[in-house]
Design a protein around this motif. Structure first.
Motif, PDB file in Angstrom:
ATOM      1  N   TRP A  88      -7.427 -43.770  48.725  1.00 31.27           N
ATOM      2  CA  TRP A  88      -8.022 -42.997  47.655  1.00 31.27           C
ATOM      3  C   TRP A  88      -8.740 -41.777  48.207  1.00 31.27           C
ATOM      4  N   ARG A  90     -11.900 -39.245  46.598  1.00 29.64           N
ATOM      5  CA  ARG A  90     -12.841 -38.967  45.510  1.00 29.64           C
ATOM      6  C   ARG A  90     -13.660 -37.730  45.836  1.00 29.64           C
ATOM      7  N   ASP A 108      -9.403 -37.278  41.065  1.00 31.39           N
ATOM      8  CA  ASP A 108     -10.273 -38.448  41.015  1.00 31.39           C
ATOM      9  C   ASP A 108     -11.682 -38.005  41.376  1.00 31.39           C
TER      10      ASP A 108
END
Length: 169
Positions: A88, A90, A108
């Motif tokens: 991921w 962020r 995100d």
């Protein structure tokens, strides 16, 4: 700077300023939601978190987590060890307007102020990476096959013969 552990919490702004990288195992005890999905002990989890700044000066976290969890196969109901990972990225923003603008672009984002609970982030990402209905990756055929030499419907032939005899009378 790289550390050999994942901290309990981290301030994303300070970590981004120092370009910190955390690598290591994660204690599974606080991961209650993930432990509820596992069939038995929580297995092992390790991860890597890297903090930096993007072109606009916002704090960014890039993460990777690997887990080996015991799961219950939804096809054959046997427990198996499932190895999977999550990646991921962020971007941390300080205003709801920035959050909405970036979210509309498909980025995100995280509207966050203060320390970040590392276990929560890793747990959420791993839960998203879990399959909806876990099954043995190699298939369950060997588990569902009858034992060699057995005939599961052998008794049915006898019942059919008896039923035919009863219907003649």
């Amino acid at each position: 700077m790289e550390s050999g552990f994942l901290p309990r919490s981290v301030d994303p702004e300070r970590a981004a300023d120092q370009r910190l990288v955390f690598v290591g195992p994660l204690d599974t005890a606080p991961l209650m939601r993930l432990r509820e999905l596992a069939a038995g002990d929580a297995g092992r989890i390790s991860g890597r978190l890297a903090f930096m700044r993007d072109e606009q000066g916002r704090a960014v976290m890039e993460g990777h987590a690997e887990a080996l969890l015991p799961l219950l196969c939804q096809r054959c109901a046997a427990v198996f060890r499932f190895e999977f990972h999550a990646d991921w990225r962020r971007i941390f923003v300080r205003s709801e307007a920035d959050e909405q603008d970036l979210a509309e672009k498909g980025v995100d984002v995280c509207y966050h102020d203060g320390p970040l609970d590392v276990a929560d982030v890793v747990e959420e990402e791993l839960m998203l990476a879990l399959p909806m209905a876990p099954r043995h990756p190699e298939g369950c055929e060997s588990i569902l096959q009858p034992a060699a030499g057995t005939h599961p419907f052998a008794g049915l032939a006898g019942l059919l013969k008896r039923d035919r005899r009863d219907n003649r009378n």
